[in-house]
Design a protein around this motif. Structure first.
Motif, short mmCIF file in Angstrom:
data_model
loop_
_atom_site.label_atom_id
_atom_site.label_comp_id
_atom_site.label_asym_id
_atom_site.label_seq_id
_atom_site.Cartn_x
_atom_site.Cartn_y
_atom_site.Cartn_z
N THR A 113 0.89 -1.33 -0.05
CA THR A 113 0.11 -0.06 0.13
C THR A 113 0.93 1.31 -0.06
OG1 THR A 113 -0.14 0.05 2.40
CG2 THR A 113 -1.72 -1.27 1.40
N PRO A 114 0.49 2.32 -0.64
CA PRO A 114 1.05 3.57 -0.76
C PRO A 114 1.41 4.10 0.73
CG PRO A 114 -0.48 3.55 -2.42
CD PRO A 114 -0.65 2.10 -1.62
N ARG A 115 0.46 4.01 1.63
CA ARG A 115 0.46 4.48 2.87
C ARG A 115 1.66 4.10 3.77
NH1 ARG A 115 -0.25 1.53 7.03
NH2 ARG A 115 -1.67 -0.40 6.59
N ALA A 116 2.28 2.89 3.32
CA ALA A 116 3.26 2.34 3.99
C ALA A 116 4.52 2.87 3.66
CB ALA A 116 3.30 0.81 3.75
N PHE A 117 4.58 3.46 2.71
CA PHE A 117 5.70 4.25 2.18
C PHE A 117 5.81 5.92 2.69
CE2 PHE A 117 5.55 0.68 -0.40
CZ PHE A 117 6.56 0.07 -0.23
N LEU A 118 4.77 6.40 3.48
CA LEU A 118 5.00 7.78 3.57
C LEU A 118 5.90 8.07 4.90
CD1 LEU A 118 1.24 9.03 2.87
CD2 LEU A 118 3.26 9.51 1.59
N TYR A 119 5.79 7.29 5.84
CA TYR A 119 6.53 7.36 7.03
C TYR A 119 7.89 7.12 6.75
CZ TYR A 119 2.57 7.92 10.16
OH TYR A 119 1.37 8.56 10.72
N PRO A 120 8.16 6.08 5.87
CA PRO A 120 9.72 5.89 5.63
C PRO A 120 10.14 7.07 4.82
CG PRO A 120 8.40 3.87 5.62
CD PRO A 120 7.47 4.85 5.68
N LEU A 121 9.29 7.86 4.02
CA LEU A 121 10.28 8.96 3.14
C LEU A 121 10.50 9.96 4.11
CD1 LEU A 121 8.00 9.34 0.22
CD2 LEU A 121 10.38 8.84 0.25
N GLY A 122 9.62 10.11 5.32
CA GLY A 122 9.89 11.02 6.33
C GLY A 122 11.18 10.72 7.07
N ALA A 144 7.75 -7.96 1.76
CA ALA A 144 8.09 -7.27 0.27
C ALA A 144 8.04 -5.65 0.46
CB ALA A 144 6.98 -7.54 -0.57
N GLU A 145 7.28 -5.10 1.38
CA GLU A 145 7.49 -3.86 1.71
C GLU A 145 8.67 -3.14 2.15
OE1 GLU A 145 2.80 -2.66 2.45
OE2 GLU A 145 3.61 -3.74 3.95
N LEU A 146 9.14 -4.13 3.16
CA LEU A 146 10.31 -3.76 3.80
C LEU A 146 11.73 -3.65 2.93
CD1 LEU A 146 9.91 -6.14 6.93
CD2 LEU A 146 10.06 -3.48 7.03
N VAL A 147 11.61 -4.74 1.94
CA VAL A 147 12.57 -4.81 0.92
C VAL A 147 12.35 -3.57 0.06
CG1 VAL A 147 13.22 -5.90 -1.38
CG2 VAL A 147 12.92 -7.10 0.84
N LEU A 148 11.26 -3.32 -0.28
CA LEU A 148 11.05 -2.06 -1.11
C LEU A 148 11.44 -0.70 -0.41
CD1 LEU A 148 7.82 -3.01 -3.13
CD2 LEU A 148 10.08 -2.62 -4.05
N ILE A 149 11.40 -0.64 0.70
CA ILE A 149 11.63 0.69 1.69
C ILE A 149 13.20 0.44 1.69
CG2 ILE A 149 11.70 1.50 3.94
CD1 ILE A 149 8.86 0.09 4.44
N GLY A 150 13.72 -0.33 1.71
CA GLY A 150 15.22 -0.38 1.74
C GLY A 150 15.81 -0.03 0.31
N VAL A 151 15.16 -0.50 -0.75
CA VAL A 151 15.56 -0.11 -1.99
C VAL A 151 15.53 1.37 -2.25
CG1 VAL A 151 14.75 -0.30 -4.31
CG2 VAL A 151 15.15 -2.19 -3.13
#
Length: 139
Positions: free
Chosen positions: A8-17, A76-83
């Motif tokens: 989900t896109p929301r899962a990446f908002l905090y990691p961007l911060g 998969a989200e954790l991998v994508l956050i790292g990438v």
């Protein structure tokens, strides 16, 4: 299957911060390296110490975020956050280099482990820390 259908896109908002916080820490670290470390211990040692400090800060910030977040990230989200963190950081390095007029060959040279460069540890820490801490802290 990596479970990409559940991303989900929301899962990446905090990691961007979180990445923005790490970017500020990296800029402060660079200032410390140039004004304190290199004048006292020399160019190479200053870079090594600065890189080690930045890797430690990345691991600490990542650990703190994944300890605190209520989001239950899929692997998969954790991998994508790292990438994402890695791509943003390497891209930032090249953009700053371009703006400063640094040749691409010099920026690429910072990743040359065979020449004694240690900077590669920073993108590696960014790449693995979400999976490491996100997975570890959720088990």
């Amino acid at each position: 299957m990596l479970g990409l259908e559940s991303i989900t896109p929301r899962a990446f908002l905090y990691p961007l911060g979180v990445w923005a916080v790490m970017a500020v820490v990296a800029v402060i670290n660079g200032g410390l390296r140039e004004t304190v470390l290199i004048p006292r211990v020399g160019e190479h040692t200053g870079h090594v110490v600065s890189t080690a400090l930045l890797v430690a800060a990345i691991l600490l910030v990542s650990f703190a975020y994944f300890s605190w977040t209520p989001i239950d990230y899929a692997q998969a989200e954790l991998v994508l956050i790292g990438v994402l963190w890695t791509v943003l950081t390497v891209g930032f390095e090249f953009v700053v280099g371009y703006v400063e007029g640094t040749p691409v060959s010099v920026t690429l040279g910072q990743y040359n482990v065979l020449a004694g460069e240690v900077w590669i540890a920073v993108p590696f820490a960014l790449l693995v820390s979400p999976l490491l801490f996100g997975w570890y802290l959720s088990t």
